[in-house]
Structure formats: C-alpha cells, structure tokens
Design a protein around this motif. Sequence first.
Motif, short mmCIF file in Angstrom:
data_model
loop_
_atom_site.label_atom_id
_atom_site.label_comp_id
_atom_site.label_asym_id
_atom_site.label_seq_id
_atom_site.Cartn_x
_atom_site.Cartn_y
_atom_site.Cartn_z
N ARG A 45 -9.52 2.38 -25.46
CA ARG A 45 -7.92 0.90 -24.80
C ARG A 45 -7.03 1.57 -24.36
NH1 ARG A 45 -9.76 -3.82 -28.38
NH2 ARG A 45 -11.91 -3.36 -29.36
N ILE A 46 -6.31 2.49 -24.69
CA ILE A 46 -5.14 2.94 -23.87
C ILE A 46 -5.44 3.50 -21.93
CG2 ILE A 46 -3.36 4.62 -23.17
CD1 ILE A 46 -3.09 4.19 -26.56
N GLN A 47 -6.43 4.05 -21.94
CA GLN A 47 -7.41 3.94 -20.74
C GLN A 47 -7.80 2.87 -19.50
OE1 GLN A 47 -7.02 7.49 -20.01
NE2 GLN A 47 -7.64 7.60 -17.86
N SER A 48 -8.01 2.21 -20.64
CA SER A 48 -8.52 0.58 -20.53
C SER A 48 -7.14 0.12 -19.01
CB SER A 48 -8.98 0.28 -21.16
OG SER A 48 -9.07 -1.46 -20.10
N GLN A 49 -5.97 -0.27 -20.26
CA GLN A 49 -5.07 -0.01 -19.26
C GLN A 49 -4.34 0.70 -18.56
OE1 GLN A 49 -3.64 -3.34 -21.18
NE2 GLN A 49 -1.81 -2.47 -19.47
N GLU A 50 -4.37 1.90 -18.76
CA GLU A 50 -3.94 1.81 -17.46
C GLU A 50 -4.80 2.13 -16.28
OE1 GLU A 50 -3.60 6.67 -18.13
OE2 GLU A 50 -2.33 6.47 -20.30
N GLU A 51 -5.97 2.10 -16.34
CA GLU A 51 -6.92 2.11 -15.27
C GLU A 51 -6.12 0.48 -14.93
OE1 GLU A 51 -8.15 4.38 -13.66
OE2 GLU A 51 -8.62 5.31 -15.88
N TYR A 52 -6.25 -0.64 -15.73
CA TYR A 52 -5.36 -2.13 -15.09
C TYR A 52 -4.65 -1.88 -14.55
CZ TYR A 52 -3.89 -7.30 -15.92
OH TYR A 52 -2.79 -8.50 -15.65
N ASP A 53 -3.16 -1.19 -15.53
CA ASP A 53 -2.27 -0.96 -14.91
C ASP A 53 -2.12 -0.54 -12.96
OD1 ASP A 53 -0.89 -1.75 -16.93
OD2 ASP A 53 -0.39 0.48 -17.11
N HIS A 54 -3.30 0.54 -12.78
CA HIS A 54 -3.35 1.19 -11.76
C HIS A 54 -3.21 0.17 -10.77
CE1 HIS A 54 -4.62 5.32 -13.18
NE2 HIS A 54 -2.71 5.14 -13.77
N ALA A 55 -4.91 -0.90 -11.30
CA ALA A 55 -5.07 -1.66 -9.90
C ALA A 55 -3.39 -2.76 -9.67
CB ALA A 55 -6.15 -2.87 -11.04
N MET A 56 -3.32 -3.07 -10.98
CA MET A 56 -1.49 -3.43 -10.46
C MET A 56 -0.86 -2.93 -9.64
SD MET A 56 -3.22 -6.93 -11.95
CE MET A 56 -0.99 -7.19 -11.67
N ARG A 57 -0.53 -1.88 -9.57
CA ARG A 57 0.44 -0.77 -8.88
C ARG A 57 0.00 -1.29 -7.43
NH1 ARG A 57 2.87 4.38 -10.89
NH2 ARG A 57 3.29 4.83 -8.74
N ILE A 58 -1.36 -1.11 -7.15
CA ILE A 58 -2.14 -1.12 -5.65
C ILE A 58 -1.58 -2.46 -5.65
CG2 ILE A 58 -3.90 -1.12 -4.19
CD1 ILE A 58 -4.28 1.50 -5.80
N LEU A 59 -2.58 -3.61 -6.06
CA LEU A 59 -2.36 -4.93 -5.86
C LEU A 59 -1.38 -5.21 -5.78
CD1 LEU A 59 -3.80 -8.08 -7.90
CD2 LEU A 59 -1.22 -8.10 -7.46
N THR A 60 -0.27 -4.88 -6.35
CA THR A 60 1.76 -5.20 -5.53
C THR A 60 2.52 -4.79 -4.38
OG1 THR A 60 2.11 -5.51 -8.65
CG2 THR A 60 4.35 -5.03 -7.05
N TYR A 61 1.84 -3.33 -4.18
CA TYR A 61 1.81 -2.52 -2.79
C TYR A 61 1.64 -3.62 -2.16
CZ TYR A 61 2.01 0.75 0.52
OH TYR A 61 2.98 1.46 1.90
N LEU A 62 0.19 -3.43 -2.10
CA LEU A 62 -0.57 -4.85 -1.32
C LEU A 62 0.24 -5.90 -0.40
CD1 LEU A 62 -3.09 -4.59 1.16
CD2 LEU A 62 -4.18 -5.66 -0.25
N GLU A 63 0.45 -6.75 -1.33
CA GLU A 63 1.32 -7.92 -1.03
C GLU A 63 2.88 -7.35 -0.90
OE1 GLU A 63 -0.36 -10.87 -5.30
OE2 GLU A 63 1.64 -9.17 -5.84
N ASP A 64 3.55 -6.06 -1.38
CA ASP A 64 4.47 -5.92 -0.90
C ASP A 64 4.84 -5.35 0.42
OD1 ASP A 64 5.81 -6.57 -3.37
OD2 ASP A 64 5.56 -4.20 -3.49
N ARG A 65 3.95 -5.47 1.09
CA ARG A 65 3.48 -4.90 2.65
C ARG A 65 2.87 -6.13 3.43
NH1 ARG A 65 2.53 0.60 4.18
NH2 ARG A 65 2.80 -0.13 6.43
N ASP A 66 2.89 -7.43 2.72
CA ASP A 66 2.37 -8.61 3.28
C ASP A 66 0.50 -8.38 4.24
OD1 ASP A 66 5.02 -9.77 3.65
OD2 ASP A 66 5.39 -9.25 5.27
N GLY A 67 0.16 -7.77 3.07
CA GLY A 67 -1.42 -7.57 3.03
C GLY A 67 -1.97 -8.85 1.75
N ARG A 68 -2.96 -8.60 2.47
CA ARG A 68 -4.02 -10.07 2.05
C ARG A 68 -4.58 -9.34 0.49
NH1 ARG A 68 -5.50 -13.89 -1.64
NH2 ARG A 68 -6.21 -15.34 -0.74
#
Length: 169
Positions: A45-68
Amino acid sequence: MAVSSSLQVAFNRHINAEFYSSYLYLSMSTYCDSIDLPGFSHWMRIQSQEEYDHAMRILTYLEDRDGRVTLLPIEQPAIEFDSVEDVMRQTLGHEQHVTQLINELYAVAAESADFASQVMLQWFVNEQVEEEKTARDVIAALDKVAGRSDALLLLDREMAARVPTPAAA
C-alpha cells in the motif's frame, strides 16, 4: 516555455504508467491481505501511494510547463498471484520496466533539448535505482525464509514497519 508536443505526449503516457503502477501495487496489497500477510499488504500500500505521488509529481510538472495533461485509461492490473514470492518477483520485473520507461522519457527530453525536463527526470532515474534494489532485497529475504512459515511471519512483521517517505521536491 511549454514542453514540446512529443514530450507532452511522452509525459502523459508516463503519468498513465505511474497510475497503473499504483493500481498494480494496490492489487498486490489486497492479494497479500487475502493470504494473511498484513505486513506485506501494508508495504505494498505504501508502494502504491509512492507511485501515485510519482504520477502527481509529473502531472504537476507538466502543468507548470504549460503542458496539457491528458488522463488515459488505466489498464486493469493482475488480481491473482501464485504467492508472496511471485508478488515480489513481479514487483521487481515491473520496476525494471518502469526504469526502461523513465529512460525512454529522458531520451525524448534530451532529443527535445529540454534541459529543465532532463533535470526533473534525473530524480526519477535515481529513484528507480532505489526501487529495483529494494525489490531485490525483499526477494533475497524471501529466498532465505523459503518454506519456513515462522520465518515468513517474522519477515511479514518487518514489512509492516515500513513508513511512507515524503516525496522530495
């Protein structure tokens, strides 16, 4: 400056891969719970949460770079496994696959001469070294206790002691 269209597509695919990883590890967690290994279930479950956090990290980065951000369908993960050893061997195989995906994503960033993305992705490159090592270490421990249920229960207790690590910025 926004990311290139090819990098935007690659980031969106990788966001999907990280969400799938989270879903896969959650499935593995429920399997471990079903075979009365709550420590392994907790660890996954902790591993699952880490992977979710990784997805959100990239998602936020893409938004910060004006990506869709384009959220793609998440494939159903496996729900049945042969054993906890099978779970961990599949975990290692999956982490090796994710390492390949990160390397491919990094290559797209390099081809696009997107230095900011290369710097951001370096964290993921390093993270994958840790992810693979951790899975190998758990497999080695399982190999040592093979066939000994008392030792497996002690290892399960050890797995229950895992605490979430805050995502680095």
